[in-house]
Design an enzyme around this catalytic site. Structure first.
Site, PDB file in Angstrom:
ATOM      1  N   GLU A  51       0.842  -1.190   0.000  1.00  0.00           N
ATOM      2  CA  GLU A  51       0.000   0.000   0.000  1.00  0.00           C
ATOM      3  C   GLU A  51       0.883   1.248   0.000  1.00  0.00           C
ATOM      4  OE1 GLU A  51      -4.054  -1.204   2.394  1.00  0.00           O
ATOM      5  OE2 GLU A  51      -2.454  -0.200   3.506  1.00  0.00           O
ATOM      6  N   CYS A  52       0.648   2.134  -0.932  1.00  0.00           N
ATOM      7  CA  CYS A  52       1.323   3.424  -0.992  1.00  0.00           C
ATOM      8  C   CYS A  52       2.845   3.250  -0.919  1.00  0.00           C
ATOM      9  CB  CYS A  52       0.803   4.359   0.091  1.00  0.00           C
ATOM     10  SG  CYS A  52       1.150   6.104  -0.238  1.00  0.00           S
ATOM     11  N   GLY A  53       3.474   3.526   0.223  1.00  0.00           N
ATOM     12  CA  GLY A  53       4.913   3.337   0.326  1.00  0.00           C
ATOM     13  C   GLY A  53       5.329   1.907   0.066  1.00  0.00           C
TER      14      GLY A  53
END
Length: 437
Positions: free
Chosen positions: A327-329
């Site tokens: 997720e994201c990072g």
């Protein structure tokens, strides 16, 4: 049923001192031997870690846009055994989105009303005195049905300033619960996504102790405790089920943005959560059914991650037979490369073709609703998910197949669709929940 009397700490806008009040109040109550349960209204994955440090109890998000009634009740029920709940609002009291979500528009006022918690409005009174009462009265009367405990005056310049401001509040019929003198040394350190993480604070224990002393010296804790109200919460088992039985969860300064209700739901259902640190070049548990890389700050640790050969090799081996999700990072770390703020290119895991740049910054913020076009661990194609996106990175390359059709809170399509390759998937939004079929 669970009794959950509490208060909502809110404000007219961001940056008015809510977090200082929240942390000082949590620690003051805990120091008095009161079992206090913190909550955060809205999609925030940084503040709950500070709440935990101040209160000794895990903090949970309550989000009326993303969450339905069953999930809200299941999360609120985490207050079992607590004597008082303290919620921290996000943005201004009535700020939300324009399109209704699963149970509301995502405002702190909705959370307070649903829980029956009176609002404590933190007012920055810099540059005004009696006029602050007009603003406070407007917030109270905007929704006369919303329970309202009173106000805490913040950034008071002098005894005379406090006296004049209190006069205005008295005329408006508003209870003043405290007055905090202007102090420039109480601000928490920040970076591009807001506050630094709790684990990174150079002396968090002393900072929180200082906030507690500041609150004790300047607010009426007895009146604040007496103002707490709330409704009875029905028992609910609507927490999100785990995506696997044994979940290797990346957990360190680069990967720490997880919503506590998700982890609690996984554990409550009997799943094993197995933390490991990519920054320490640790490998995910080789017996894990799933590797999950949450968001965080990989852009600040790109060189370390690029040198973590043991971690990356183990991740690739796992992906040959079992799923990996980021997720994201975490999504960025699964990609081909990450370009940092200085323009240096760092090799990532290479499990997806994604190339992202923090040098070419672009702000991405908002709720997300996604319909999966391919499976994501725990969710089949066609599942409708709700989440939140908050980052500054720009996609330079995304050659893999999209994972989902993604839109903002109003239903407008966004280009950050996530991507997939084999057993590997990633999204820029942080999952909050799945809609009921």
């Amino acid at each position: 049923m669970i009794d959950a009397p509490g208060l909502m700490i809110s404000a007219p806008a961001s940056g008015t001192g809510k977090t200082t009040v929240m942390l000082g109040l949590l620690r003051s109550l805990a120091d008095d031997g009161i079992r206090v349960q913190p909550f955060k209204s809205g999609p925030d994955y940084i503040d709950p870690a500070f709440h935990l440090a101040a209160s000794g109890r895990a903090s949970f998000n309550l989000d009326t846009w993303a969450m339905g009634d069953g999930l809200l009740d299941a999360i609120a029920a985490q207050a079992a055994g607590a004597e008082i709940c303290i919620g921290e609002g996000s943005m201004g009291l009535y700020d939300g989105v324009a399109t209704r979500g699963q149970s509301g528009f995502g405002t702190s006022a909705e959370t307070a009303a649903r829980m029956g918690w009176p609002v404590v409005l933190v007012l920055d009174v810099s540059g005004q005195a009696q006029s602050a009462a007009a603003a406070a009265l407007g917030f109270k009367m905007y929704n006369p049905d919303l329970p309202f405990a009173g106000v805490i005056l913040n950034r008071v310049a002098s005894p005379r300033h406090e006296r004049l401001t209190r006069m205005g509040m008295e005329k408006a019929g508003l209870t003043v619960l405290g007055a905090l003198p202007r102090r420039g040394d109480l601000a928490l350190p920040e970076r591009h996504l807001g506050l630094i993480q709790a684990v990174e604070h150079p002396d968090l224990a002393r900072a929180i102790a200082g906030y507690a002393t500041f609150l004790r010296d300047n607010v009426d804790l007895t009146a604040i405790k007496a103002a707490a109200r709330g409704r009875a919460i029905p028992q609910s088992d609507a927490l999100l089920p785990p995506p696997a039985q044994r979940i290797a969860l990346a957990s360190d300064a680069a990967f720490s943005f997880t919503y506590p209700h998700l982890i609690e739901g996984w554990r409550a259902a009997g799943a094993e959560v197995l933390p490991f640190s990519p920054l320490a070049d640790e490998t995910p548990d080789p017996t894990a059914d799933l590797v999950w890389l949450p968001g965080g700050y990989p852009e600040l640790h790109a060189g370390t991650l690029a040198a973590a050969d043991t971690f990356r090799s183990a991740l690739r081996r796992h992906a040959e037979t079992r799923p990996v999700h980021g997720e994201c990072g975490g999504y960025m770390a699964l990609g081909e490369a990450l370009i940092d703020k200085d323009g240096a290119r760092h090799q990532m895991a290479g499990l997806l073709g994604l190339v992202t740049s923090y040098e070419k910054r672009k702000f991405h913020l908002g709720y997300r609703q996604a319909t999966l076009s391919a499976p994501l661990p725990g969710h089949a194609p066609g599942a409708r998910l709700r989440g939140h996106e908050y980052h500054y990175s720009t996609i330079l390359e995304q050659p893999d197949a999209p994972l989902a059709a993604v839109a903002d809170a109003d239903g407008n399509s966004v280009p950050e669709t996530g991507s997939r390759r084999g057993r590997v998937s990633g999204t820029f939004f942080h999952l909050i929940t799945a809609e009921a079929p």
